[in-house]
Scaffold this motif. Structure first.
Motif, short mmCIF file in Angstrom:
data_model
loop_
_atom_site.label_atom_id
_atom_site.label_comp_id
_atom_site.label_asym_id
_atom_site.label_seq_id
_atom_site.Cartn_x
_atom_site.Cartn_y
_atom_site.Cartn_z
N TYR A 173 -2.45 -7.03 -18.78
CA TYR A 173 -2.15 -5.70 -18.20
C TYR A 173 -2.66 -5.63 -16.76
CZ TYR A 173 -1.83 -0.66 -17.61
OH TYR A 173 -1.51 0.60 -17.14
N TYR A 174 -3.87 -6.12 -16.55
CA TYR A 174 -4.41 -6.14 -15.18
C TYR A 174 -3.53 -6.98 -14.25
CZ TYR A 174 -6.97 -7.70 -11.17
OH TYR A 174 -7.30 -8.03 -9.87
N LYS A 175 -3.16 -8.18 -14.71
CA LYS A 175 -2.35 -9.06 -13.87
C LYS A 175 -0.99 -8.45 -13.57
CE LYS A 175 -4.40 -13.52 -15.13
NZ LYS A 175 -4.17 -14.84 -15.74
N HIS A 176 -0.47 -7.66 -14.50
CA HIS A 176 0.81 -6.98 -14.30
C HIS A 176 0.72 -6.04 -13.11
CE1 HIS A 176 4.79 -5.96 -15.70
NE2 HIS A 176 4.49 -4.69 -15.81
N LEU A 177 -0.34 -5.25 -13.05
CA LEU A 177 -0.51 -4.32 -11.93
C LEU A 177 -0.87 -5.06 -10.65
CD1 LEU A 177 -0.59 -2.25 -14.34
CD2 LEU A 177 -2.00 -0.86 -12.82
N GLU A 178 -1.67 -6.11 -10.78
CA GLU A 178 -2.04 -6.89 -9.60
C GLU A 178 -0.82 -7.53 -8.97
OE1 GLU A 178 -5.51 -10.11 -8.60
OE2 GLU A 178 -4.12 -10.60 -10.24
N MET A 179 0.15 -7.92 -9.79
CA MET A 179 1.37 -8.52 -9.27
C MET A 179 2.12 -7.53 -8.37
SD MET A 179 4.92 -8.32 -9.91
CE MET A 179 5.09 -7.86 -11.65
N PHE A 180 2.23 -6.28 -8.82
CA PHE A 180 2.90 -5.27 -8.01
C PHE A 180 2.11 -4.97 -6.73
CE2 PHE A 180 4.82 -4.06 -12.17
CZ PHE A 180 6.15 -4.22 -11.81
N TYR A 181 0.78 -4.92 -6.86
CA TYR A 181 -0.04 -4.66 -5.67
C TYR A 181 0.10 -5.78 -4.66
CZ TYR A 181 -4.12 -3.94 -2.74
OH TYR A 181 -4.95 -3.77 -1.66
N SER A 182 0.10 -7.02 -5.13
CA SER A 182 0.24 -8.16 -4.23
C SER A 182 1.61 -8.16 -3.55
CB SER A 182 0.05 -9.47 -5.01
OG SER A 182 -1.24 -9.55 -5.55
N LYS A 183 2.61 -7.69 -4.27
CA LYS A 183 3.98 -7.70 -3.74
C LYS A 183 4.20 -6.59 -2.72
CE LYS A 183 8.81 -7.76 -5.25
NZ LYS A 183 9.72 -7.78 -6.44
N TYR A 184 3.67 -5.40 -2.99
CA TYR A 184 4.00 -4.23 -2.15
C TYR A 184 2.86 -3.76 -1.25
CZ TYR A 184 8.08 -4.04 -5.17
OH TYR A 184 9.23 -4.36 -5.85
N GLY A 185 1.64 -4.21 -1.49
CA GLY A 185 0.56 -3.91 -0.57
C GLY A 185 -0.13 -2.59 -0.79
N GLU A 186 -1.15 -2.35 0.05
CA GLU A 186 -2.01 -1.18 -0.09
C GLU A 186 -1.26 0.14 0.08
OE1 GLU A 186 -5.33 0.75 -1.10
OE2 GLU A 186 -5.22 -1.44 -0.99
N SER A 187 -0.21 0.14 0.91
CA SER A 187 0.53 1.40 1.13
C SER A 187 1.19 1.90 -0.14
CB SER A 187 1.58 1.21 2.22
OG SER A 187 2.55 0.24 1.82
N ALA A 188 1.46 1.00 -1.08
CA ALA A 188 2.11 1.39 -2.34
C ALA A 188 1.09 1.71 -3.43
CB ALA A 188 3.03 0.26 -2.82
N TYR A 189 -0.21 1.59 -3.12
CA TYR A 189 -1.21 1.80 -4.16
C TYR A 189 -1.17 3.19 -4.80
CZ TYR A 189 -5.59 2.92 -6.39
OH TYR A 189 -6.51 3.39 -7.29
N PRO A 190 -1.03 4.29 -4.04
CA PRO A 190 -0.99 5.60 -4.71
C PRO A 190 0.13 5.69 -5.74
CG PRO A 190 -1.38 5.90 -2.38
CD PRO A 190 -1.05 4.44 -2.57
#
Length: 220
Positions: free
Chosen positions: A142-159
């Motif tokens: 589950y963590y890696k799933h979210l980390e994958m999206f964060y790595s792909k889209y960056g800090e601006s997409a975090y919210p």
């Protein structure tokens, strides 16, 4: 002499700011059992890092939800490392989807960045392991799933990512659990009243199934 600790834990201070429930505090023996459970995947004598170690209040509150069969949702604006200390409500500003599917500016309460979310999730992961609610590999997925999206889209997409995580754990978990229970009942009925060997949904550990299904879901 110091006051004895309260035998109840208000959930609004630990897992949900809007809850009016209270949890029975774990006994010292039950806390020790939790650490023994944690040793199963990590090794005899091992212990979580200090900033990833759930407090007794966190374990008690989460056990309360699990015993009631409620979604084990924790609000990361009040849940995180070092629960005994004052956890300040932190805010982040970004864009999220409104009811019309449009991106709009919004101020959210919760971890201000992905690093802080990761720290909160590490405490949740360990608490679920200690309570034998979910397997380690599934929690890591589950963590890696979210980390994958964060790595792909960056800090601006975090919210937006954080909003998706909240809605998943608060809303979608309940839907997946209901669907899994329906499949379980159907499978038992077709199998003469007994659970088929290897059936993935377990009545005693439904959230293990839910975490796994959520991570594998490419639509939600």
């Amino acid at each position: 002499e110091p006051d004895e600790p309260s035998k109840s834990v208000p959930l609004k201070e630990v897992t949900s700011q809007i809850s009016d429930q209270s949890a029975v505090r774990l006994t010292p023996s039950e806390v020790l059992d939790c650490y023994n459970n944690w040793e199963d995947p990590f090794g005899k004598g091992k212990r979580p890092a200090d900033d990833e170690d759930p407090s007794e209040e966190q374990l008690s509150s989460l056990r309360h939800l699990l015993r009631l069969g409620e979604v084990p949702y924790v609000d990361m604006s009040v849940w995180g490392p070092h629960q005994q200390r004052l956890i300040k409500r932190q805010k982040l500003v970004g864009q999220v989807f409104n009811s019309r599917g449009e991106l709009t500016p919004v101020e959210l309460t919760g971890p201000a960045n992905f690093g802080m979310w990761k720290a909160c999730y590490a405490v949740l992961q360990n608490a679920l392991l200690m309570l034998k609610a979910v397997d380690l590999g599934i929690l890591v997925d589950y963590y890696k799933h979210l980390e994958m999206f964060y790595s792909k889209y960056g800090e601006s997409a975090y919210p937006l990512l954080y909003q998706a995580d909240v809605r998943t754990r608060l809303e979608q978990f309940a839907r997946v659990n209901r669907a899994g229970l329906v499949l379980y009942n159907e499978a038992v009925a077709k199998n003469g009243g007994t659970v088929p060997d290897g059936f993935p949904y377990e009545l005693s550990r439904p959230w293990n199934y839910v975490f796994r299904e959520i991570t594998a879901d490419t639509v939600w």
